[in-house]
Design a protein around this motif. Structure first.
Motif, PDB file in Angstrom:
ATOM      1  N   ARG A 130       0.853  -1.176   0.000  1.00 30.38           N
ATOM      2  CA  ARG A 130       0.000   0.000   0.000  1.00 30.38           C
ATOM      3  C   ARG A 130       0.895   1.236   0.000  1.00 30.38           C
ATOM      4  O   ARG A 130       2.102   1.142   0.175  1.00 30.38           O
ATOM      5  CB  ARG A 130      -0.913   0.026   1.221  1.00 30.38           C
ATOM      6  CG  ARG A 130      -0.186   0.111   2.550  1.00 30.38           C
ATOM      7  CD  ARG A 130      -1.162   0.211   3.716  1.00 30.38           C
ATOM      8  NE  ARG A 130      -0.486   0.388   4.975  1.00 30.38           N
ATOM      9  CZ  ARG A 130      -0.110  -0.597   5.778  1.00 30.38           C
ATOM     10  NH1 ARG A 130      -0.353  -1.845   5.407  1.00 30.38           N
ATOM     11  NH2 ARG A 130       0.506  -0.364   6.915  1.00 30.38           N
ATOM     12  N   SER A 131       0.295   2.403  -0.198  1.00 32.53           N
ATOM     13  CA  SER A 131       1.060   3.627  -0.098  1.00 32.53           C
ATOM     14  C   SER A 131       1.454   3.849   1.354  1.00 32.53           C
ATOM     15  O   SER A 131       0.634   3.688   2.262  1.00 32.53           O
ATOM     16  CB  SER A 131       0.229   4.808  -0.593  1.00 32.53           C
ATOM     17  OG  SER A 131      -0.097   4.633  -1.950  1.00 32.53           O
ATOM     18  N   ASP A 132       2.710   4.174   1.586  1.00 35.96           N
ATOM     19  CA  ASP A 132       3.175   4.433   2.931  1.00 35.96           C
ATOM     20  C   ASP A 132       2.839   5.878   3.286  1.00 35.96           C
ATOM     21  O   ASP A 132       3.603   6.798   3.042  1.00 35.96           O
ATOM     22  CB  ASP A 132       4.681   4.172   3.025  1.00 35.96           C
ATOM     23  CG  ASP A 132       5.131   4.065   4.464  1.00 35.96           C
ATOM     24  OD1 ASP A 132       4.364   4.488   5.349  1.00 35.96           O
ATOM     25  OD2 ASP A 132       6.233   3.559   4.705  1.00 35.96           O
ATOM     26  N   LEU A 133       1.656   6.059   3.837  1.00 38.02           N
ATOM     27  CA  LEU A 133       1.138   7.400   4.091  1.00 38.02           C
ATOM     28  C   LEU A 133       1.735   8.069   5.317  1.00 38.02           C
ATOM     29  O   LEU A 133       1.605   9.269   5.488  1.00 38.02           O
ATOM     30  CB  LEU A 133      -0.385   7.327   4.295  1.00 38.02           C
ATOM     31  CG  LEU A 133      -1.199   6.710   3.168  1.00 38.02           C
ATOM     32  CD1 LEU A 133      -2.651   6.567   3.615  1.00 38.02           C
ATOM     33  CD2 LEU A 133      -1.128   7.573   1.929  1.00 38.02           C
ATOM     34  N   TYR A 134       2.390   7.296   6.144  1.00 37.13           N
ATOM     35  CA  TYR A 134       2.697   7.772   7.488  1.00 37.13           C
ATOM     36  C   TYR A 134       3.701   8.912   7.532  1.00 37.13           C
ATOM     37  O   TYR A 134       3.744   9.656   8.490  1.00 37.13           O
ATOM     38  CB  TYR A 134       3.178   6.599   8.344  1.00 37.13           C
ATOM     39  CG  TYR A 134       2.176   5.488   8.325  1.00 37.13           C
ATOM     40  CD1 TYR A 134       0.988   5.594   9.034  1.00 37.13           C
ATOM     41  CD2 TYR A 134       2.381   4.358   7.553  1.00 37.13           C
ATOM     42  CE1 TYR A 134       0.040   4.595   8.988  1.00 37.13           C
ATOM     43  CE2 TYR A 134       1.437   3.348   7.504  1.00 37.13           C
ATOM     44  CZ  TYR A 134       0.270   3.475   8.225  1.00 37.13           C
ATOM     45  OH  TYR A 134      -0.668   2.480   8.166  1.00 37.13           O
ATOM     46  N   LYS A 135       4.525   9.071   6.491  1.00 41.11           N
ATOM     47  CA  LYS A 135       5.488  10.169   6.474  1.00 41.11           C
ATOM     48  C   LYS A 135       5.285  11.053   5.242  1.00 41.11           C
ATOM     49  O   LYS A 135       6.187  11.731   4.780  1.00 41.11           O
ATOM     50  CB  LYS A 135       6.912   9.617   6.524  1.00 41.11           C
ATOM     51  CG  LYS A 135       7.208   8.880   7.823  1.00 41.11           C
ATOM     52  CD  LYS A 135       8.609   8.359   7.889  1.00 41.11           C
ATOM     53  CE  LYS A 135       9.604   9.492   8.090  1.00 41.11           C
ATOM     54  NZ  LYS A 135      10.986   8.974   8.281  1.00 41.11           N
ATOM     55  N   TYR A 144       1.069   5.496  -4.970  1.00 40.53           N
ATOM     56  CA  TYR A 144       1.895   4.375  -5.381  1.00 40.53           C
ATOM     57  C   TYR A 144       1.843   3.348  -4.253  1.00 40.53           C
ATOM     58  O   TYR A 144       1.500   3.674  -3.122  1.00 40.53           O
ATOM     59  CB  TYR A 144       3.337   4.781  -5.667  1.00 40.53           C
ATOM     60  CG  TYR A 144       4.057   5.354  -4.472  1.00 40.53           C
ATOM     61  CD1 TYR A 144       4.669   4.524  -3.542  1.00 40.53           C
ATOM     62  CD2 TYR A 144       4.116   6.722  -4.267  1.00 40.53           C
ATOM     63  CE1 TYR A 144       5.321   5.036  -2.434  1.00 40.53           C
ATOM     64  CE2 TYR A 144       4.764   7.244  -3.167  1.00 40.53           C
ATOM     65  CZ  TYR A 144       5.370   6.400  -2.254  1.00 40.53           C
ATOM     66  OH  TYR A 144       6.008   6.923  -1.165  1.00 40.53           O
ATOM     67  N   SER A 145       2.186   2.112  -4.536  1.00 39.69           N
ATOM     68  CA  SER A 145       2.121   1.049  -3.543  1.00 39.69           C
ATOM     69  C   SER A 145       3.442   0.307  -3.513  1.00 39.69           C
ATOM     70  O   SER A 145       3.820  -0.340  -4.483  1.00 39.69           O
ATOM     71  CB  SER A 145       0.987   0.070  -3.874  1.00 39.69           C
ATOM     72  OG  SER A 145      -0.264   0.714  -3.802  1.00 39.69           O
ATOM     73  N   GLU A 146       4.145   0.428  -2.404  1.00 34.77           N
ATOM     74  CA  GLU A 146       5.389  -0.305  -2.231  1.00 34.77           C
ATOM     75  C   GLU A 146       5.136  -1.525  -1.350  1.00 34.77           C
ATOM     76  O   GLU A 146       4.264  -1.515  -0.486  1.00 34.77           O
ATOM     77  CB  GLU A 146       6.464   0.583  -1.608  1.00 34.77           C
ATOM     78  CG  GLU A 146       6.057   1.214  -0.289  1.00 34.77           C
ATOM     79  CD  GLU A 146       7.127   2.095   0.311  1.00 34.77           C
ATOM     80  OE1 GLU A 146       8.301   1.706   0.269  1.00 34.77           O
ATOM     81  OE2 GLU A 146       6.789   3.172   0.834  1.00 34.77           O
TER      82      GLU A 146
END
Length: 291
Positions: A130-135, A144-146
């Motif tokens: 998933r997209s790393d939304l936290y930062k 984007y999804s890593e």
């Protein structure tokens, strides 16, 4: 068995011991559903695929961080993720080079032997994507999804390596170190020292019969599929759980080759209704009873 010094202590890695500890942690977590249960399971939200020859163990903290182990006859691969510290933050990936596949996290296990490629692929397949939304890693608000893991290790024969050792201050290291600190065949309860001391005291006293059953059934399962004995069930189910709780426990234990006497046929599991866009996991609705 391989011994390595680490800033967090002396670590000992053994393939069979790791698989047994993973199986034990999984069984302990399943039994937490019962009234007569062990105090503070080491992994309260876990999942298992495969068997003791080739399989995976997923340990989720319930808040989005996790560790994944995968093993084959050749050895073990471990990957871990802390919120906000995925491949872009820790492994040199950029938004332009994200694939959403296993290559996103290969940097966590540099020098991976070819014999461990199947284990690596299995471990990577269990990671969230998933997209790393936290930062705030969303350039121009483009999604984007890593594949999310930021640290890892591999164990092959007499060798153990990975960013767990190369970058011992990486976020996520604390989730992998305990697999080198097994005690009496068990994964330590590393996330809270107070709870750990309480759990150890309970394991010596009130919970001793439950832990003895867990050890016995896990040891049998390491040799092949097994069933609980009638005496073991009498202890575990001294206070009968609800039908739903019992069925859920039976399904989860059946996944690892541990069944009830007579191996009763279980009802069909609920079918997923699609994928939750926020978690990337299946949405499940209970099957309606037939008339």
């Amino acid at each position: 068995m391989v011994v390595r010094n680490h800033p967090r202590g002396r670590l000992v890695f053994d393939r069979d011991a790791i698989v047994r500890a993973a199986l034990r942690a999984y069984v302990e977590a399943v039994l937490k559903k019962f009234a007569n249960r062990p105090a503070y399971p080491v992994c309260s939200d876990s999942d298992w695929t495969g068997d003791v020859q080739r399989g995976t163990f997923y340990d989720d903290d319930g808040c989005g961080a996790y560790a994944v182990l995968a093993w084959t006859e050749a050895g073990v691969v471990g990957l871990a993720y802390e919120l906000g510290f995925g491949p872009i933050d820790q492994l040199g990936l950029t938004p332009d080079t994200v694939t959403g596949g296993p290559e996103d996290v290969r940097g966590a296990v540099p020098g991976l032997p070819a014999e461990l490629e199947p284990a690596f692929q299995m471990a990577a397949s269990r990671l969230d994507t998933r997209s790393d939304l936290y930062k705030g890693k969303l350039p121009n608000k483009k999604m984007y999804s890593e594949r999310l893991a930021g640290v890892g290790f591999w164990l092959h024969g007499a060798r153990v390596a990975g960013t767990l050792f190369d970058n011992p201050t990486f976020e996520g290291v604390r989730r992998l170190v305990p697999w080198g600190q097994l005690h009496n065949g068990q994964l330590p309860l590393w996330w809270n020292r107070d709870f750990a001391a309480f759990k150890e005291e309970r394991a010596r006293t009130r919970d001793a019969p439950i832990h003895a059953i867990i050890d016995a059934v896990v040891d049998r399962r390491m040799q092949g599929p097994t069933e609980f004995t009638s005496d073991e069930l009498a202890t575990l189910l001294a206070e009968p759980p609800g039908p739903g709780e019992l069925l859920g426990a039976q399904r989860m234990l059946q996944k690892v080759g541990i069944t009830w006497p007579g191996s009763p046929e279980l009802p069909e599991e609920p079918k997923p209704r699609g994928i939750d866009p926020f978690t990337g996991k299946p949405i499940v609705q209970a099957n309606r009873p037939t008339k």
